[in-house]
Design a protein around this motif. Structure first.
Motif, PDB file in Angstrom:
ATOM      1  N   PRO A 586     -14.070  13.721  26.185  1.00 29.03           N
ATOM      2  CA  PRO A 586     -15.404  13.598  25.592  1.00 29.03           C
ATOM      3  C   PRO A 586     -15.578  12.247  24.901  1.00 29.03           C
ATOM      4  O   PRO A 586     -14.719  11.849  24.100  1.00 29.03           O
ATOM      5  CB  PRO A 586     -15.458  14.749  24.585  1.00 29.03           C
ATOM      6  CG  PRO A 586     -14.057  15.208  24.390  1.00 29.03           C
ATOM      7  CD  PRO A 586     -13.216  14.705  25.513  1.00 29.03           C
ATOM      8  N   THR A 587     -16.630  11.542  25.263  1.00 29.25           N
ATOM      9  CA  THR A 587     -16.905  10.237  24.644  1.00 29.25           C
ATOM     10  C   THR A 587     -18.395  10.174  24.354  1.00 29.25           C
ATOM     11  O   THR A 587     -19.181  10.946  24.910  1.00 29.25           O
ATOM     12  CB  THR A 587     -16.576   9.072  25.603  1.00 29.25           C
ATOM     13  OG1 THR A 587     -17.280   9.292  26.816  1.00 29.25           O
ATOM     14  CG2 THR A 587     -15.098   8.959  25.875  1.00 29.25           C
ATOM     15  N   ARG A 588     -18.777   9.266  23.497  1.00 31.41           N
ATOM     16  CA  ARG A 588     -20.215   9.053  23.251  1.00 31.41           C
ATOM     17  C   ARG A 588     -20.483   7.564  23.286  1.00 31.41           C
ATOM     18  O   ARG A 588     -19.649   6.750  22.899  1.00 31.41           O
ATOM     19  CB  ARG A 588     -20.610   9.619  21.886  1.00 31.41           C
ATOM     20  CG  ARG A 588     -20.597  11.131  21.871  1.00 31.41           C
ATOM     21  CD  ARG A 588     -21.100  11.659  20.548  1.00 31.41           C
ATOM     22  NE  ARG A 588     -22.506  11.320  20.343  1.00 31.41           N
ATOM     23  CZ  ARG A 588     -23.145  11.582  19.193  1.00 31.41           C
ATOM     24  NH1 ARG A 588     -22.509  12.127  18.193  1.00 31.41           N
ATOM     25  NH2 ARG A 588     -24.419  11.249  19.072  1.00 31.41           N
ATOM     26  N   ILE A 589     -21.673   7.218  23.786  1.00 32.31           N
ATOM     27  CA  ILE A 589     -22.097   5.819  23.761  1.00 32.31           C
ATOM     28  C   ILE A 589     -22.961   5.666  22.513  1.00 32.31           C
ATOM     29  O   ILE A 589     -23.996   6.327  22.385  1.00 32.31           O
ATOM     30  CB  ILE A 589     -22.946   5.480  25.007  1.00 32.31           C
ATOM     31  CG1 ILE A 589     -22.194   5.822  26.298  1.00 32.31           C
ATOM     32  CG2 ILE A 589     -23.431   4.038  24.958  1.00 32.31           C
ATOM     33  CD1 ILE A 589     -21.134   4.860  26.723  1.00 32.31           C
ATOM     34  N   ILE A 590     -22.512   4.870  21.562  1.00 33.81           N
ATOM     35  CA  ILE A 590     -23.329   4.623  20.370  1.00 33.81           C
ATOM     36  C   ILE A 590     -23.541   3.119  20.261  1.00 33.81           C
ATOM     37  O   ILE A 590     -22.579   2.363  20.089  1.00 33.81           O
ATOM     38  CB  ILE A 590     -22.657   5.186  19.090  1.00 33.81           C
ATOM     39  CG1 ILE A 590     -22.385   6.687  19.271  1.00 33.81           C
ATOM     40  CG2 ILE A 590     -23.516   4.917  17.874  1.00 33.81           C
ATOM     41  CD1 ILE A 590     -21.662   7.332  18.100  1.00 33.81           C
ATOM     42  N   ASP A 591     -24.786   2.702  20.405  1.00 33.13           N
ATOM     43  CA  ASP A 591     -25.136   1.280  20.438  1.00 33.13           C
ATOM     44  C   ASP A 591     -24.235   0.545  21.428  1.00 33.13           C
ATOM     45  O   ASP A 591     -24.111   0.956  22.564  1.00 33.13           O
ATOM     46  CB  ASP A 591     -25.028   0.645  19.045  1.00 33.13           C
ATOM     47  CG  ASP A 591     -25.939   1.332  18.044  1.00 33.13           C
ATOM     48  OD1 ASP A 591     -26.963   1.892  18.486  1.00 33.13           O
ATOM     49  OD2 ASP A 591     -25.618   1.320  16.851  1.00 33.13           O
TER      50      ASP A 591
END
Ligand SMILES: [Zn+2]
Ligand SMILES: [Zn+2]
Length: 653
Positions: A586-591
């Motif tokens: 699980p990863t997230r793209i933040i800015d």
């Protein structure tokens, strides 16, 4: 880039760029029946027999006729009148430049404001001073003295009164334009401004280089081979920069160049690095990529060549070889010239030509220019008018910052205690200070705002890997950085191998030198962390206690990877971006970041966007990172906009 000589009225003149030839044709000073040659060894032909010129002429005329796209230039008519009334050279002993008063027609409010209503600006080419209403600033004007078209107010500083003398014209760095970049002083200029170096031994004395140097001159006479003739009618082939008068190798005029700057403290082993890098590149490039790295000018590369010889071709292979320290060898790394009546130290470039043995799609020969920057160039005040030592950083195609773990207060505690370099702590230094100073220089030279990021790729090379190799989970000696294309046996550089190691080393550096990592990543868009070892073995002290190495033990590890990373960034290397199968996480793209929980230690990782689609290894398990939108966005327009980039299929990134 072709250059041309023309034969008109029994005289050969040139060299001219294609643009200049086209302009001359359009003005009518030459015609399709004029004889033209590309210089030594090429035949004289009629212009009508040169399709590229005819093509360029047709290309040039098209926009001009369809939209009459004259540059919005405003000619200060009053200035012409004022200039005509003013007796030129009224007072030859006083070197003051005549002041011309410009009365401008009202135009839109301009952003640049000098003191109140009166604006002072200078012609960037001849330094003619102009005074006029501030509304003139930002407009294109024609200099009444030299006909240069320039933007009023773009030279905001008054040149020092001494900077123009009758012997020497000071050419401003900031406003220079042209195809050629001087590798010594970074002036941009056109080939018509090149100076020739007199070859007759009696013609010595140069206002910039001193009384012993051969004279520099603007050629007026040429022989039938297109060679410039000096005042004693000797043929001259060496050319020099119009500003610093230093010799410029011919290949820098003919081919594109890439500029790389190497930065590090004086104890970090930069001299060893340069020598090892060049040695490794000569071998790797020839064996894997069918390229040769050639010395363009043995005289310019003398220092590196002698280092390479000391380490890799020594007479006594079992005795400690020690290179002289850059610091004490200062004069070997700078050229001192006189500009604007002041001695100026310019860092010496090391120039190589990269030649492809096979003509692959898009592969272009180019020049590779290295600059070695000693730490003292970054001391406060170290970068003033007389020491513009770090200016090249702003023009760089890539920067290698060498981090010395042995001289980092925290990391040295984790180094192999057998390393004799740990015995002394006199060189221990907070290297993040050097990084901050470098960042502030580049920000200033590139005119970047505090929130703008720099697009020059940066590699932080963590050196002396042999002494801290136990801190990485894998030995880089076991990793494959090259793989071969099955169909044509051509080599490709495995980008993921370096990204994967960079990920692990970045985590390590965040532990030992967090402010260095944060300063670098806060300013540079792309920062790679690459371990390397010049020697691949621990240093040995010589009889005087200086650290050196026993030549037959040298087995360099990865010094070339720092450079190959930058070459790949510049589209000059065939690259494979494929990485093996990997687990999803699980990863997230933040800015501009890819954010996830580290699978090994559960800490939160905020990775910069350019790790997009990399596969990272943690405890022997591989993990796939997602695609970051910014990386995808950057891939597409670049391919479309720049056909010269060394890219042809998905193996090339
Ligand atoms: Zn001018
Ligand atoms: Zn120059």
């Amino acid at each position: 880039m072709n250059k041309y000589y023309v034969y008109v009225q029994n005289t050969v003149s040139g060299p001219f760029t294609l643009d200049v030839i086209v302009k001359m044709l359009i003005e009518g000073s030459i015609s399709n029946n004029t004889q033209i040659s590309c210089g030594k060894g090429t035949p004289w032909q009629l212009i009508s027999d040169r399709p590229e010129i005819l093509h360029a002429v047709s290309q040039w005329q098209a926009p001009a006729s369809t939209q009459a796209e004259q540059p919005i230039k405003v000619i200060p008519v009053q200035a012409v009148a004022a200039q005509a009334r003013q007796p030129v050279q009224q007072n030859p002993t006083n070197q003051q430049i005549p002041v011309v008063t410009v009365q401008a027609v009202p135009v839109k409010a301009q952003p640049v404001q000098l003191q109140e209503e009166t604006a002072v600006f200078y012609c960037p080419r001849c330094n003619q001073k102009y005074e006029g209403e501030s509304s003139w600033l930002g407009r294109d004007v024609i200099c009444t003295t030299c006909n240069e078209i320039f933007v009023a107010g773009s030279t905001e500083l008054k040149p020092s009164p001494d900077s123009v003398s009758d012997e020497q014209e000071y050419i401003s760095w900031e406003n220079s334009t042209g195809d050629i970049i001087c590798p010594h002083c970074w002036l941009h200029f056109g080939s018509e401004q090149l100076l020739y170096i007199a070859s007759h031994p009696s013609l010595t004395g140069d206002p910039v280089l001193g009384s012993l140097a051969q004279k520099r001159f603007s050629p007026t006479n040429f022989n039938a081979l297109g060679q410039a003739l000096d005042a004693m009618s000797y043929a001259c082939t060496d050319v020099a920069c119009p500003r610093c008068h230093l010799k410029i190798p011919q290949t820098l005029i003919e081919e594109k160049s890439l500029y790389f700057s190497i930065v590090g403290t004086h104890s970090c082993g930069k001299s060893y690095y340069l020598a090892t890098l060049i040695h490794q590149l000569r071998h790797k490039l020839a064996n894997e990529f069918a390229c040769s790295l050639l010395d363009v000018d043995p005289e310019m590369n003398m220092v590196i060549d002698s280092y390479e010889e000391t380490l890799f071709r020594p007479v006594k292979v079992n005795e400690v070889a020690v290179l002289p320290k850059t610091q004490r060898e200062g004069e070997k790394f700078v050229n001192t010239v006189v500009m604007g009546n002041m001695p100026v130290n310019l860092p010496k470039p090391f120039v190589f030509e990269l030649k492809h043995q096979q003509r692959q799609a898009g592969a272009e020969d180019c020049n590779i220019v290295f600059y070695d920057n000693a730490g003292e160039h970054f001391q406060p005040g170290g970068d003033d008018v007389t020491n513009p030592g770090t200016r090249h950083l702003a023009c760089s195609n890539g920067i290698i910052f060498i981090f010395d773990p042995v001289n980092d207060a925290v990391m040295r505690q984790n180094c192999n205690d057998q390393d004799p370099q740990l015995a002394s702590d006199v060189n221990v230094y907070d290297q993040s200070k050097l990084m901050s100073e470098m960042v502030s220089r580049i920000r200033r030279h590139c005119n970047l705002n505090t929130n703008e990021k720099c697009t020059i790729p940066l590699v932080i090379g963590v050196g002396k890997y042999d002494t801290w190799r136990h801190l990485l989970s894998r030995d880089i000696a076991d990793l494959d950085t090259i793989s071969y294309n099955d169909t044509d046996f051509s080599a490709v550089w495995n980008r993921n191998t370096v990204m994967d190691v960079s990920f692990e080393l970045r985590n390590l550096m965040l532990q030992y030198a967090p402010s260095l990592v944060n300063t670098a990543e806060g300013f540079f868009e792309k920062v790679y962390f690459v371990p390397f070892s010049n020697f691949g073995c621990l240093a040995t002290l010589d009889s005087t206690g200086q650290a050196g190495v026993i030549p037959n033990q040298i087995k360099p590890l990865w010094p070339e990877q720092l450079f190959l990373t930058l070459m790949a960034e510049n589209g000059k290397l065939p690259v494979s971006t494929t990485a093996g199968a990997a687990n999803q996480m699980p990863t997230r793209i933040i800015d501009d970041f890819i954010v996830f929980t580290h699978p090994g230690n559960n800490s939160v990782v905020r990775l910069p966007w350019f790790y997009s689609q990399s596969v990272i290894t943690v405890d022997g398990q591989t993990w796939q990172l997602p695609a970051h939108p910014k990386a995808i966005q950057q891939q597409q327009p670049q391919q479309a906009a720049d056909p010269e980039r060394f890219i042809n299929d998905d193996l090339w990134s």
